[in-house]
Write a protein that holds these residues in place. Structure first.
Motif, short mmCIF file in Angstrom:
data_model
loop_
_atom_site.label_atom_id
_atom_site.label_comp_id
_atom_site.label_asym_id
_atom_site.label_seq_id
_atom_site.Cartn_x
_atom_site.Cartn_y
_atom_site.Cartn_z
N ALA A 118 0.83 -1.21 0.00
CA ALA A 118 0.00 0.00 0.00
C ALA A 118 0.86 1.25 0.00
O ALA A 118 0.55 2.25 -0.67
CB ALA A 118 -0.93 0.00 1.21
N GLY A 119 1.97 1.23 0.75
CA GLY A 119 2.88 2.37 0.76
C GLY A 119 3.53 2.58 -0.60
O GLY A 119 3.69 3.73 -1.05
N SER A 120 3.91 1.49 -1.27
CA SER A 120 4.51 1.60 -2.60
C SER A 120 3.51 2.13 -3.61
O SER A 120 3.86 2.94 -4.48
CB SER A 120 5.03 0.23 -3.04
N ILE A 121 2.25 1.68 -3.51
CA ILE A 121 1.22 2.19 -4.41
C ILE A 121 1.02 3.69 -4.20
O ILE A 121 0.91 4.47 -5.16
CB ILE A 121 -0.11 1.43 -4.18
N ALA A 122 0.99 4.12 -2.93
CA ALA A 122 0.84 5.55 -2.64
C ALA A 122 2.01 6.35 -3.20
O ALA A 122 1.83 7.44 -3.76
CB ALA A 122 0.73 5.76 -1.12
N SER A 123 3.22 5.82 -3.07
CA SER A 123 4.40 6.51 -3.58
C SER A 123 4.35 6.62 -5.11
O SER A 123 4.66 7.68 -5.67
CB SER A 123 5.68 5.78 -3.16
N LEU A 124 3.96 5.54 -5.78
CA LEU A 124 3.88 5.57 -7.24
C LEU A 124 2.77 6.52 -7.71
O LEU A 124 2.93 7.22 -8.71
CB LEU A 124 3.64 4.17 -7.78
N TYR A 125 1.67 6.55 -6.98
CA TYR A 125 0.62 7.50 -7.34
C TYR A 125 1.10 8.93 -7.15
O TYR A 125 0.78 9.82 -7.96
CB TYR A 125 -0.64 7.27 -6.51
N HIS A 126 1.90 9.15 -6.11
CA HIS A 126 2.41 10.50 -5.88
C HIS A 126 3.44 10.89 -6.94
O HIS A 126 3.61 12.07 -7.24
CB HIS A 126 3.02 10.63 -4.49
N VAL A 127 4.14 9.91 -7.50
CA VAL A 127 5.01 10.19 -8.64
C VAL A 127 4.19 10.80 -9.78
O VAL A 127 4.59 11.79 -10.41
CB VAL A 127 5.72 8.90 -9.11
N LEU A 128 3.01 10.24 -10.04
CA LEU A 128 2.13 10.76 -11.08
C LEU A 128 1.58 12.13 -10.69
O LEU A 128 1.60 13.08 -11.49
CB LEU A 128 0.97 9.80 -11.33
#
Length: 507
Positions: free
Chosen positions: A333-343
């Motif tokens: 979940a943390g990795s998904i949040a980080s990747l979404y924040h990249v976008l």
């Protein structure tokens, strides 16, 4: 193999060879070639994304058709194709929004060199996204570094020379640590292909052999890429690099370059070492601490800044901190949040830089706070765009930044040791974001006193009204950035599912 599966390799080669081609063209034709290359690669990346979604599994492209461990590979899944498509869209809009500034700030005889660097930068970013070989990744990390340095110093002022030198010093330090980590990992595993390294790491982790050597390699690579992506406190080069280079350079550097390094680090965590090993190594705890420090200190620095573009640059330090904090949670979940924040950050920070240039155009070319007072009335589209970007960074609903912060908070819930620090850091950072972004929005919508309406802080004439038709390219870029931000904010569920599917394919 379907023909569309050749597109990732063709994308890298096309942008790589477009660089030398632009060197023999004049500035106008080099710009046309660059625009065509980015557009074509964006279309190819979209087709690759569609193919990856329909197939439901990743595929490996053998370059030269030599099998592992002798050959080199490209590995393509949903997340890789999606990131390539997104990077092309952002780069195209950044180049579109900065046409006027490039023509004014770069010598006519050297404008084609700018497009050489942009094409090489795009090639390196695509290679970092697609490659399945660690040494190939390092080679393109260096190409990325040299290209980014060229984009900073092409303006040829004292400030940009100094910024480029500082960027090169810090970036080479990060590259050196990355190379040491790769060499250390090669000495332990005997492989450079990511999938082969993963198999050996699993055996090493199971037997307990070379545990310290493996942790040293992981630490070196993590710190090296953290330095290159400007994680606090390795950010000293960033404000000048973003604040004094051309508009397109600032937007591309803040939105894409650091994200390429972060994406490579995520690939190392998942595909090279394995996230279970990364979690047990406690390296993520160090990234978590520095990420939270960056969230706070980047915003504190932005509050005290009197230059609009440098304020936006310091804000990037805080946003990079968000990404590393998410990775530091050491959960999917943390990795998904980080990747979404990249976008989210990629779309919003480009919007802010282009909008800031529009506000400066309406303020006699100055981006100092004293001069941009009332600029939102003189350039209405830039004012609206900057307000949208500011609200997104603060985390207002409807915009992409709200979804990022919500995902970070959800990822932290239930975490034994990191939930409370994450929630507190999110709250403090949000308040600080509101202080400097809303302060700026209020300023650009505050009319100057009648006696001062025509003079800037340096005594120069300000207050010129800028119409939409006067700068059609910049206006089109701003509208597209606003729409992109709204799409990310209002249609987050399918994007999150796409990221989650892509991470599952990383294994």
């Amino acid at each position: 193999m379907e023909f569309v599966q050749n597109f990732p390799f063709l994308s890298i080669i096309l942008s790589l060879f477009a660089g030398p081609l632009c060197s023999v063209l004049n500035g106008k034709w080099a710009r046309r070639v660059n625009t065509a290359v980015i557009s074509i690669i964006g279309i190819m990346s979209t087709l690759v994304l569609g193919n990856a979604i329909s197939a439901g599994r990743p595929y490996v492209y053998l370059m030269g058709h030599f099998p592992a461990p002798w050959g080199n590979e490209i590995r393509v899944g949903i997340l890789e194709a999606f990131m390539a498509c997104f990077f092309c869209v952002i780069m195209l809009l950044c180049m579109l929004g900065g046409i006027r500034e490039r023509e004014a700030q770069i010598e006519e005889g050297k404008q084609n060199l700018y497009y050489v660097m942009v094409n090489l930068l795009l090639s390196s970013l695509l290679a970092l996204i697609y490659t399945n070989d660690l040494f190939t990744a390092y080679v393109f990390v260096e190409i990325n570094t040299i290209s980014a340095c060229g984009l900073i110093m092409i303006r040829q002022t004292g400030r940009t020379f100094e910024a480029a030198a500082r960027y090169m010093i810090m970036s080479l330090l990060g590259s050196g640590l990355l190379l040491l980590g790769i060499c250390h990992l090669y000495a332990v595993t005997g492989h450079l292909l990511m999938s082969n390294i993963r198999q050996q790491v699993q055996l090493i982790a199971a037997t307990g052999q070379y545990h310290i050597s493996l942790m040293v390699a992981l630490g070196l690579m993590s710190v090296g890429l953290a330095i290159k992506s400007a994680l606090y406190p390795f950010h000293a080069w960033l404000p000048d690099a973003y604040g004094y280079s051309t508009l397109s350079s600032s937007a591309i550097l803040s939105s894409l370059v650091s994200k390429g390094y972060i994406f490579l680090l995520i690939k190392i965590f998942y595909r090279v070492v394995g996230f279970e090993v990364v979690r047990e190594s406690r390296v993520v705890n160090v990234l978590f601490v520095f990420g939270i420090a960056g969230m706070i200190m980047g915003s504190v620095s932005a509050i005290g800044e009197g230059n609009l573009r440098r304020m936006i640059a310091y804000s990037s330090v805080a946003q990079i901190g968000y990404i590393y904090m998410g990775l530091g949670l050491a959960t999917e979940a943390g990795s998904i949040a980080s990747l979404y924040h990249v976008l989210s950050h990629g779309a919003t920070k480009s919007l802010l830089f282009v909008a800031a240039a529009g506000l400066a155009d309406a303020s006699g070319g100055s981006d100092r706070y004293g001069d941009i007072t009332g600029a939102g009335f003189r350039n209405r589209l830039a004012g609206v765009a900057f307000t949208v970007g500011s609200l997104s960074m603060v985390g207002m609903p409807v915009f992409s930044g709200f979804i990022s912060k919500l995902l970070f908070a959800q990822a932290a819930v239930g975490h034994t040791h990191k939930m409370l620090p994450t929630v507190i850091a999110l709250a403090i950072s949000t308040v600080l974001n509101a202080v400097y972004f809303m302060k700026t929005v209020i300023r650009i919508y505050t009319r100057k006193p009648m006696g001062l309406s025509g003079m800037g802080s340096g005594g120069a004439e300000t207050g010129r009204v800028v119409s939409l038709s006067e700068q059609p390219a910049k206006s089109a870029a701003l509208v597209c950035f606003i729409l992109l931000n709204l799409i990310l904010g209002l249609n987050s569920d399918p994007i999150v599912r796409l990221i989650q599917s892509g991470i599952e394919m990383f294994e």
